[in-house]
Design a protein around this motif. Structure first.
Motif, PDB file in Angstrom:
ATOM      1  N   LEU A  96       0.372  -1.001   0.234  1.00 17.90           N
ATOM      2  CA  LEU A  96      -0.256  -0.198   0.207  1.00 17.90           C
ATOM      3  C   LEU A  96       1.165   1.471  -0.206  1.00 17.90           C
ATOM      4  O   LEU A  96       0.686   2.310  -1.002  1.00 17.90           O
ATOM      5  N   PHE A  97       1.874   0.738   0.798  1.00 14.35           N
ATOM      6  CA  PHE A  97       3.012   2.110   0.694  1.00 14.35           C
ATOM      7  C   PHE A  97       3.759   2.457  -0.869  1.00 14.35           C
ATOM      8  O   PHE A  97       3.354   3.942  -1.009  1.00 14.35           O
ATOM      9  N   ALA A  98       3.768   1.424  -1.367  1.00 15.25           N
ATOM     10  CA  ALA A  98       4.234   2.247  -2.453  1.00 15.25           C
ATOM     11  C   ALA A  98       3.372   1.975  -3.737  1.00 15.25           C
ATOM     12  O   ALA A  98       3.596   2.879  -4.719  1.00 15.25           O
ATOM     13  N   VAL A  99       2.090   2.674  -3.445  1.00 14.34           N
ATOM     14  CA  VAL A  99       1.253   3.065  -4.689  1.00 14.34           C
ATOM     15  C   VAL A  99       0.685   4.207  -4.049  1.00 14.34           C
ATOM     16  O   VAL A  99       0.099   4.751  -4.801  1.00 14.34           O
ATOM     17  N   VAL A 100       0.647   4.587  -2.746  1.00 16.62           N
ATOM     18  CA  VAL A 100      -0.390   6.383  -1.992  1.00 16.62           C
ATOM     19  C   VAL A 100       1.353   6.881  -2.222  1.00 16.62           C
ATOM     20  O   VAL A 100       0.318   8.422  -1.197  1.00 16.62           O
ATOM     21  N   PHE A 101       2.249   6.592  -1.989  1.00 15.12           N
ATOM     22  CA  PHE A 101       3.378   7.193  -1.632  1.00 15.12           C
ATOM     23  C   PHE A 101       3.554   8.528  -2.975  1.00 15.12           C
ATOM     24  O   PHE A 101       3.967   7.748  -3.773  1.00 15.12           O
ATOM     25  N   ALA A 102       3.931   9.371  -3.114  1.00 14.67           N
ATOM     26  CA  ALA A 102       3.723  10.200  -4.197  1.00 14.67           C
ATOM     27  C   ALA A 102       5.256   9.843  -4.684  1.00 14.67           C
ATOM     28  O   ALA A 102       5.865  10.006  -5.938  1.00 14.67           O
ATOM     29  N   GLU A 103       6.350   9.851  -3.384  1.00 12.50           N
ATOM     30  CA  GLU A 103       7.550   9.261  -4.733  1.00 12.50           C
ATOM     31  C   GLU A 103       7.927   8.684  -3.562  1.00 12.50           C
ATOM     32  O   GLU A 103       7.587   8.639  -2.006  1.00 12.50           O
ATOM     33  N   PRO A 104       8.588   7.138  -3.794  1.00 17.16           N
ATOM     34  CA  PRO A 104       8.942   5.924  -3.185  1.00 17.16           C
ATOM     35  C   PRO A 104       9.861   6.156  -1.950  1.00 17.16           C
ATOM     36  O   PRO A 104      10.598   6.932  -2.030  1.00 17.16           O
ATOM     37  N   THR A 105      10.024   5.506  -0.798  1.00 15.79           N
ATOM     38  CA  THR A 105      10.709   5.926   0.033  1.00 15.79           C
ATOM     39  C   THR A 105      11.344   4.082   0.577  1.00 15.79           C
ATOM     40  O   THR A 105      10.623   2.961   0.689  1.00 15.79           O
ATOM     41  N   GLN A 106      12.649   4.018   0.410  1.00 16.11           N
ATOM     42  CA  GLN A 106      13.159   2.561   0.398  1.00 16.11           C
ATOM     43  C   GLN A 106      13.106   2.305   2.403  1.00 16.11           C
ATOM     44  O   GLN A 106      13.057   1.540   2.944  1.00 16.11           O
ATOM     45  N   ASP A 107      13.080   3.920   3.282  1.00 15.65           N
ATOM     46  CA  ASP A 107      13.309   3.014   4.529  1.00 15.65           C
ATOM     47  C   ASP A 107      11.188   3.202   5.008  1.00 15.65           C
ATOM     48  O   ASP A 107      10.662   3.488   4.821  1.00 15.65           O
ATOM     49  N   PRO A 108      11.127   2.478   6.376  1.00 18.12           N
ATOM     50  CA  PRO A 108      10.363   2.541   6.735  1.00 18.12           C
ATOM     51  C   PRO A 108       9.667   3.917   7.703  1.00 18.12           C
ATOM     52  O   PRO A 108      10.428   4.668   7.603  1.00 18.12           O
ATOM     53  N   PHE A 146       1.641  13.633   6.549  1.00 17.44           N
ATOM     54  CA  PHE A 146       1.603  15.820   6.617  1.00 17.44           C
ATOM     55  C   PHE A 146       2.553  16.177   5.179  1.00 17.44           C
ATOM     56  O   PHE A 146       2.480  16.786   5.136  1.00 17.44           O
ATOM     57  N   ASP A 147       3.413  15.154   4.417  1.00 21.24           N
ATOM     58  CA  ASP A 147       4.159  15.319   3.933  1.00 21.24           C
ATOM     59  C   ASP A 147       3.978  15.171   2.516  1.00 21.24           C
ATOM     60  O   ASP A 147       3.288  14.522   1.739  1.00 21.24           O
ATOM     61  N   PRO A 148       3.383  16.099   1.944  1.00 26.77           N
ATOM     62  CA  PRO A 148       3.247  16.363  -0.014  1.00 26.77           C
ATOM     63  C   PRO A 148       3.777  15.438  -0.105  1.00 26.77           C
ATOM     64  O   PRO A 148       3.554  15.687  -1.729  1.00 26.77           O
ATOM     65  N   LYS A 149       4.854  14.874   0.186  1.00 25.36           N
ATOM     66  CA  LYS A 149       5.696  13.794  -0.770  1.00 25.36           C
ATOM     67  C   LYS A 149       5.150  12.320  -0.530  1.00 25.36           C
ATOM     68  O   LYS A 149       5.909  12.065  -1.649  1.00 25.36           O
ATOM     69  N   LEU A 150       4.371  12.402   0.031  1.00 20.54           N
ATOM     70  CA  LEU A 150       3.985  11.401   0.878  1.00 20.54           C
ATOM     71  C   LEU A 150       3.356  10.991   0.281  1.00 20.54           C
ATOM     72  O   LEU A 150       2.150  11.194  -0.624  1.00 20.54           O
ATOM     73  N   ALA A 151       1.972  10.737   1.107  1.00 22.36           N
ATOM     74  CA  ALA A 151       0.235  10.506   0.978  1.00 22.36           C
ATOM     75  C   ALA A 151      -0.338  11.164   0.934  1.00 22.36           C
ATOM     76  O   ALA A 151      -1.772  11.302   1.030  1.00 22.36           O
ATOM     77  N   ARG A 152       0.377  12.570   1.456  1.00 24.40           N
ATOM     78  CA  ARG A 152      -1.241  13.462   1.837  1.00 24.40           C
ATOM     79  C   ARG A 152      -1.416  13.850   0.418  1.00 24.40           C
ATOM     80  O   ARG A 152      -3.084  14.182   0.600  1.00 24.40           O
ATOM     81  N   PRO A 153      -0.905  14.560  -1.005  1.00 25.01           N
ATOM     82  CA  PRO A 153      -1.430  14.579  -1.945  1.00 25.01           C
ATOM     83  C   PRO A 153      -3.254  13.446  -2.188  1.00 25.01           C
ATOM     84  O   PRO A 153      -3.845  14.503  -2.783  1.00 25.01           O
ATOM     85  N   PHE A 154      -3.112  12.803  -1.700  1.00 23.08           N
ATOM     86  CA  PHE A 154      -4.266  11.235  -1.896  1.00 23.08           C
ATOM     87  C   PHE A 154      -4.821  11.205  -0.877  1.00 23.08           C
ATOM     88  O   PHE A 154      -6.179  10.703  -0.820  1.00 23.08           O
ATOM     89  N   VAL A 155      -4.613  12.006  -0.023  1.00 30.68           N
ATOM     90  CA  VAL A 155      -6.125  11.662   0.903  1.00 30.68           C
ATOM     91  C   VAL A 155      -6.933  11.883   1.097  1.00 30.68           C
ATOM     92  O   VAL A 155      -6.432  13.473   1.203  1.00 30.68           O
ATOM     93  N   ARG A 190     -10.194   8.202   3.580  1.00 26.81           N
ATOM     94  CA  ARG A 190     -10.205   7.722   2.249  1.00 26.81           C
ATOM     95  C   ARG A 190      -8.971   8.210   0.981  1.00 26.81           C
ATOM     96  O   ARG A 190      -8.907   9.178   1.514  1.00 26.81           O
ATOM     97  N   LEU A 191      -8.988   7.556   0.405  1.00 27.60           N
ATOM     98  CA  LEU A 191      -7.887   7.830  -0.552  1.00 27.60           C
ATOM     99  C   LEU A 191      -8.295   7.718  -1.818  1.00 27.60           C
ATOM    100  O   LEU A 191      -8.967   7.003  -2.130  1.00 27.60           O
ATOM    101  N   ALA A 192      -7.862   8.992  -2.967  1.00 29.02           N
ATOM    102  CA  ALA A 192      -8.237   8.915  -4.226  1.00 29.02           C
ATOM    103  C   ALA A 192      -6.729   8.759  -4.922  1.00 29.02           C
ATOM    104  O   ALA A 192      -6.128  10.427  -5.007  1.00 29.02           O
TER     105      ALA A 192
END
Length: 266
Positions: free
Chosen positions: A127-139, A147-156, A215-217
Motif C-alpha cells: 500500500l505504501f508503494a501505491v499511495v506515496f507520491a515519491e518512493p521511500t526505501q526506509d520504513p 503530512f508530507d506532500p511528497k508522501l501520502a498527503r496528496p491522495f488523502v 479515504r484515498l483518491a
C-alpha cells in the motif's frame, strides 16, 4: 522547621508537576490513592520520603506511562520497576508476527510512541508503494507520511479533518507524558506547508475515537476507503510494549476489499 529527607526534593517537584498536570488537588490525589491529604502535602514539600510502594501507587493513580513511572521511582531513590528494553519480549514479538501475517491482505503496521514504523506486513508495504507520491526505501513515520506532500498527503481525501485528529492525539499524548520527542514531532508536523497556524493549539473537541476513516483518491480514478483501528497494549510491565501502537487498515467498502485481495495479497 522539619528536616527535609535527603534526595526528596526531586521527587517532591515531580509529584507536584504531575498532580497539577492532571488538574488534581492534593485532596483529589489523596482520595484516589487512599492516603491522607496531609501525607500528600508532606510528600510534595519534601517533609516525608515515600516508600517504593507509595511511588508505584501514585504513579498508577496519576495514570503515568511506564517510562514516567520509572522516572518518578528514580527521583525517589528507587530502581526502575518496569523493564526498558529496546525490543519487545520474544513471546510478544511472535504474537505480533502472527497477527501481521493473519491480517493479510489487510495492511497492519506496528509503531513506537512517535509513530515510527517498527514493523509492517506485506500488505502495508504494498500500500505504501501505491499511495506515496515519491518512493521511500526506509520504513516511514506514519505522521510524516500523512503530512508530507511528497508522501501520502496528496491522495488523502478530507486531509485536514484526519490530520487534525491525528495531531490532536499526539498533543494529548505529549501533554500526558511530557515527552520531548513528541513535542519535537508536533513542531515538525506544524512546519509542513499548508498546515493551518491555529493547529499550534490542540483541538480537544475533535473526535477522539480509536477508529478513523481513511479515504484515498489515487491516480487513475481509484477510490479506496479504510477503517483505521488504533490499538495499544494495556497492563504491561514493559516500557517498550507499553509504548507500542498497532494500526490496522480494514477495507470499508467492497471496492477496497477487492483492491486488497488483488493488489495487496502477498
Amino acid at each position: 522547621m522539619a528536616e527535609v529527607p535527603e534526595g526528596a526534593g526531586l521527587f517532591a517537584a515531580q509529584l507536584r508537576f504531575w498532580r497539577r498536570k492532571r488538574g488534581q488537588s492534593q485532596l483529589d490525589l489523596s482520595v484516589a490513592a487512599d492516603v491522607s491529604a496531609r501525607h500528600i502535602s508532606f510528600l510534595e514539600t519534601g517533609r516525608a520520603k515515600p516508600s517504593e510502594a507509595m511511588v508505584l501507587r501514585l504513579g498508577k493513580v496519576l495514570g503515568l506511562p511506564l517510562r514516567e513511572r520509572n522516572t518518578l521511582l528514580a527521583a525517589a531513590g528507587f530502581a526502575p520497576a518496569f523493564a526498558e528494553p529496546r525490543e519487545v519480549p520474544a513471546a510478544i514479538q511472535a504474537v505480533l508476527d502472527d497477527m501481521l501475517r493473519r491480517f493479510e491482505p489487510c495492511p497492519v503496521v506496528v509503531m513506537d510512541r512517535c509513530y515510527n514504523v517498527l514493523q509492517a506486513n506485506a500488505a502495508a508495504l504494498a500500500l505504501f508503494a501505491v499511495v506515496f507520491a515519491e518512493p521511500t526505501q526506509d520504513p516511514p513515520n506514519m505522521l510524516h507520511a500523512l503530512f508530507d506532500p511528497k508522501l501520502a498527503r496528496p491522495f488523502v481525501r478530507d486531509w485536514e479533518a484526519l490530520a487534525r485528529v491525528m495531531l490532536t492525539r499526539l498533543h494529548e499524548r505529549a501533554l500526558l507524558t511530557g515527552d520531548a520527542e513528541m513535542r519535537s514531532l508536533i513542531a515538525a508536523m506544524q512546519a509542513y506547508p499548508g498546515v493551518p497556524a491555529n493547529w499550534r493549539e490542540p483541538d480537544f473537541s475533535a473526535d477522539g475515537e480509536p477508529v478513523q476513516l481513511l479515504r484515498l483518491a489515487l491516480p487513475g480514478g481509484l477510490e479506496l476507503a479504510f477503517t483505521m483501528l488504533l490499538t495499544r497494549f494495556s497492563e504491561s510491565r514493559n516500557v517498550a510494549l507499553d509504548e507500542l501502537v498497532i494500526e490496522t487498515y480494514l477495507p470499508a467498502d467492497p471496492a477496497t476489499e477487492r483492491f486488497c485481495g488483488e493488489f495487496l495479497r502477498p
